[in-house]
Design a protein around this motif. Sequence first.
Motif, mmCIF file in Angstrom:
data_model
loop_
_atom_site.group_PDB
_atom_site.id
_atom_site.type_symbol
_atom_site.label_atom_id
_atom_site.label_comp_id
_atom_site.label_asym_id
_atom_site.label_seq_id
_atom_site.Cartn_x
_atom_site.Cartn_y
_atom_site.Cartn_z
ATOM 1 N N ALA A 147 31.724 -43.291 41.333
ATOM 2 C CA ALA A 147 30.764 -42.369 42.241
ATOM 3 C C ALA A 147 31.189 -41.096 42.641
ATOM 4 O O ALA A 147 30.472 -40.131 42.747
ATOM 5 N N ALA A 148 32.598 -40.924 42.619
ATOM 6 C CA ALA A 148 33.046 -39.347 42.733
ATOM 7 C C ALA A 148 32.740 -38.631 41.695
ATOM 8 O O ALA A 148 32.405 -37.631 41.913
ATOM 9 N N GLY A 149 32.938 -39.013 40.322
ATOM 10 C CA GLY A 149 32.702 -38.338 39.370
ATOM 11 C C GLY A 149 31.088 -38.090 38.911
ATOM 12 O O GLY A 149 30.617 -36.893 38.929
ATOM 13 N N GLU A 150 30.070 -39.047 39.615
ATOM 14 C CA GLU A 150 28.530 -38.742 39.578
ATOM 15 C C GLU A 150 28.369 -37.789 40.605
ATOM 16 O O GLU A 150 27.355 -37.028 40.623
ATOM 17 N N ASP A 203 28.966 -23.874 45.613
ATOM 18 C CA ASP A 203 30.348 -24.028 46.316
ATOM 19 C C ASP A 203 31.079 -25.212 46.514
ATOM 20 O O ASP A 203 32.284 -25.303 46.417
ATOM 21 N N ARG A 204 30.352 -26.374 46.647
ATOM 22 C CA ARG A 204 30.966 -27.432 46.422
ATOM 23 C C ARG A 204 31.753 -27.985 45.384
ATOM 24 O O ARG A 204 32.869 -28.494 45.234
ATOM 25 N N VAL A 205 31.035 -27.518 43.990
ATOM 26 C CA VAL A 205 31.873 -27.950 42.686
ATOM 27 C C VAL A 205 32.925 -26.750 42.678
ATOM 28 O O VAL A 205 34.109 -27.212 42.264
ATOM 29 N N ALA A 206 32.925 -25.595 43.064
ATOM 30 C CA ALA A 206 34.015 -24.561 43.309
ATOM 31 C C ALA A 206 35.168 -25.021 43.894
ATOM 32 O O ALA A 206 36.347 -25.008 43.599
ATOM 33 N N ALA A 207 34.912 -25.857 45.334
ATOM 34 C CA ALA A 207 36.130 -25.984 46.014
ATOM 35 C C ALA A 207 36.733 -27.401 45.479
ATOM 36 O O ALA A 207 37.744 -27.625 45.462
ATOM 37 N N ALA A 208 35.820 -28.345 44.764
ATOM 38 C CA ALA A 208 36.306 -29.430 43.867
ATOM 39 C C ALA A 208 37.424 -29.023 42.878
ATOM 40 O O ALA A 208 38.447 -29.454 42.774
ATOM 41 N N LEU A 209 36.874 -27.949 42.021
ATOM 42 C CA LEU A 209 37.674 -27.663 41.029
ATOM 43 C C LEU A 209 38.904 -26.887 41.471
ATOM 44 O O LEU A 209 40.016 -27.037 40.906
ATOM 45 N N ARG A 210 39.039 -26.069 42.452
ATOM 46 C CA ARG A 210 40.067 -25.457 42.875
ATOM 47 C C ARG A 210 41.349 -26.510 43.389
ATOM 48 O O ARG A 210 42.259 -26.253 43.195
ATOM 49 N N ASP A 211 40.741 -27.512 44.174
ATOM 50 C CA ASP A 211 41.381 -28.353 44.598
ATOM 51 C C ASP A 211 42.255 -29.285 43.593
ATOM 52 O O ASP A 211 43.397 -29.644 43.534
ATOM 53 N N LEU A 212 41.537 -29.617 42.507
ATOM 54 C CA LEU A 212 42.156 -30.261 41.370
ATOM 55 C C LEU A 212 43.066 -29.420 40.505
ATOM 56 O O LEU A 212 43.994 -29.910 39.910
ATOM 57 N N LEU A 224 40.099 -36.447 42.889
ATOM 58 C CA LEU A 224 38.476 -35.973 43.028
ATOM 59 C C LEU A 224 37.975 -36.582 44.531
ATOM 60 O O LEU A 224 37.404 -36.271 45.392
ATOM 61 N N LYS A 225 38.276 -38.140 44.274
ATOM 62 C CA LYS A 225 37.556 -38.968 45.551
ATOM 63 C C LYS A 225 38.485 -38.510 46.856
ATOM 64 O O LYS A 225 37.860 -38.542 47.909
ATOM 65 N N ARG A 226 39.824 -38.426 46.712
ATOM 66 C CA ARG A 226 40.392 -37.996 48.012
ATOM 67 C C ARG A 226 40.081 -36.668 48.385
ATOM 68 O O ARG A 226 39.906 -36.309 49.768
ATOM 69 N N HIS A 227 39.786 -35.670 47.546
ATOM 70 C CA HIS A 227 39.061 -34.382 48.166
ATOM 71 C C HIS A 227 37.902 -34.505 48.977
ATOM 72 O O HIS A 227 37.564 -33.869 49.974
ATOM 73 N N TYR A 228 36.963 -35.421 48.447
ATOM 74 C CA TYR A 228 35.563 -35.570 48.881
ATOM 75 C C TYR A 228 35.743 -36.103 50.380
ATOM 76 O O TYR A 228 35.227 -36.214 51.259
ATOM 77 N N GLU A 229 36.760 -37.199 50.366
ATOM 78 C CA GLU A 229 37.128 -37.868 51.652
ATOM 79 C C GLU A 229 37.486 -37.133 52.662
ATOM 80 O O GLU A 229 37.261 -37.135 53.830
ATOM 81 N N GLU A 230 38.540 -36.178 52.170
ATOM 82 C CA GLU A 230 39.165 -35.320 53.175
ATOM 83 C C GLU A 230 38.224 -34.120 53.730
ATOM 84 O O GLU A 230 38.182 -33.504 54.841
#
Length: 378
Positions: free
Chosen positions: A262-265, A310-319, A362-368
């Motif tokens: 689900a996080a990847g999708e 912006d959401r994709v950018a934030a996720a990639l920067r976090d990873l 990525l899952k942890r990034h979305y939860e946080e």
Amino acid sequence: MTVSMQIPGGAALPAWLPKNARLYLRHIEEGLSLRAIARDEGCHASTIMRKVRAFENRRDDPLVDEALTRLGRLVFGSGATVVQTQSQTEEGACPMTAPIRHASPKIVDQATLEREARRILRRLCEFGAVLAVAGELDKAAVLKGTVRTAVVDREVAEAFALKDWIAVKSVGRVTTYQITQAGRAALKRLLAEEQAARNAGLGDAANPFADQHRDVEDHELTDDQTGQPRRVRINLSESPLAILARRKDKDGRPFLSPDLVAAGERLREDFELAQIGPRVAQNWDRFLTAGDRGSFGSADALGGSSRARDRVAAALRDLGPGLGDVVLRCCCFLEGLEAVEKRMGWSARSGKIVLRIALQRLKRHYEETYGCQSPLIG
């Protein structure tokens, strides 16, 4: 005085005929009981009854009804008696009586059906195209608006209806049909078989039954090392993430849990939203290892949804590098793990481990960032 003419029978049921249609004809035309058919098929009589009733309900479709009547007449000899008056046999047809249309004594063979399917179903896939069948005409026509784009024999159209490749759209003096999902899948399979025959001995063996469920599209990406554009063929119907999710580990559990999938999708959904505009995957090349992970630039220049971008950018920067690359390539660019391992210089079969670690992060990034609920889109 009347004279009876018996239409010759004794033909065999065609190989392309669906199994449920065979069961129906054996019960209705051949006269076998449901129990007798069940014994031959090795199943319960109630199973045969449901299949027979389901096909009986399909006789509301004019083409299905005509096809079953045709097969019953030619194979089992049912309803094959045509009555003519003595005056008609001696002097010809009565000028005041319209000729009676009977099903032609012909059964479509497999080769003809497949050849016509490649031609007609391709036309029916066009937007607004329908197959029109009128009254006593022996031909059916593919219409796109008021333009006729193809013509096919009526018995071929009947075979399409029996195989559920077309379905009734409207009923009247002219009955129209539209292509079904089964028809689209069949067209993909037939085209794949045709391509495999042309490329016999070249490359990997084709799998037409798998190809019918694929939605292949060519994407253009920029090579990290040379900077030159390259074309990649991907299956839009299924991502590498979904394929990996079906695999089991040594304990029999899914290699990727549903929350990781689900996080990847979720990342892919934002990626697709951000691609609305004239430019596509090249917008994201700066986020790969060989590029700059800086700002995206203005929304007007890149197009698409700025919030999704912006959401994709934030996720990639976090990873960060590595983990961000693997989720971007596998979840968004839909590249296979082997291709990712080769491009990233990783050892064989290590990509799936890195991908699972990246999805956990990525899952942890979305939860946080957003909590347990997905952010609203739009």
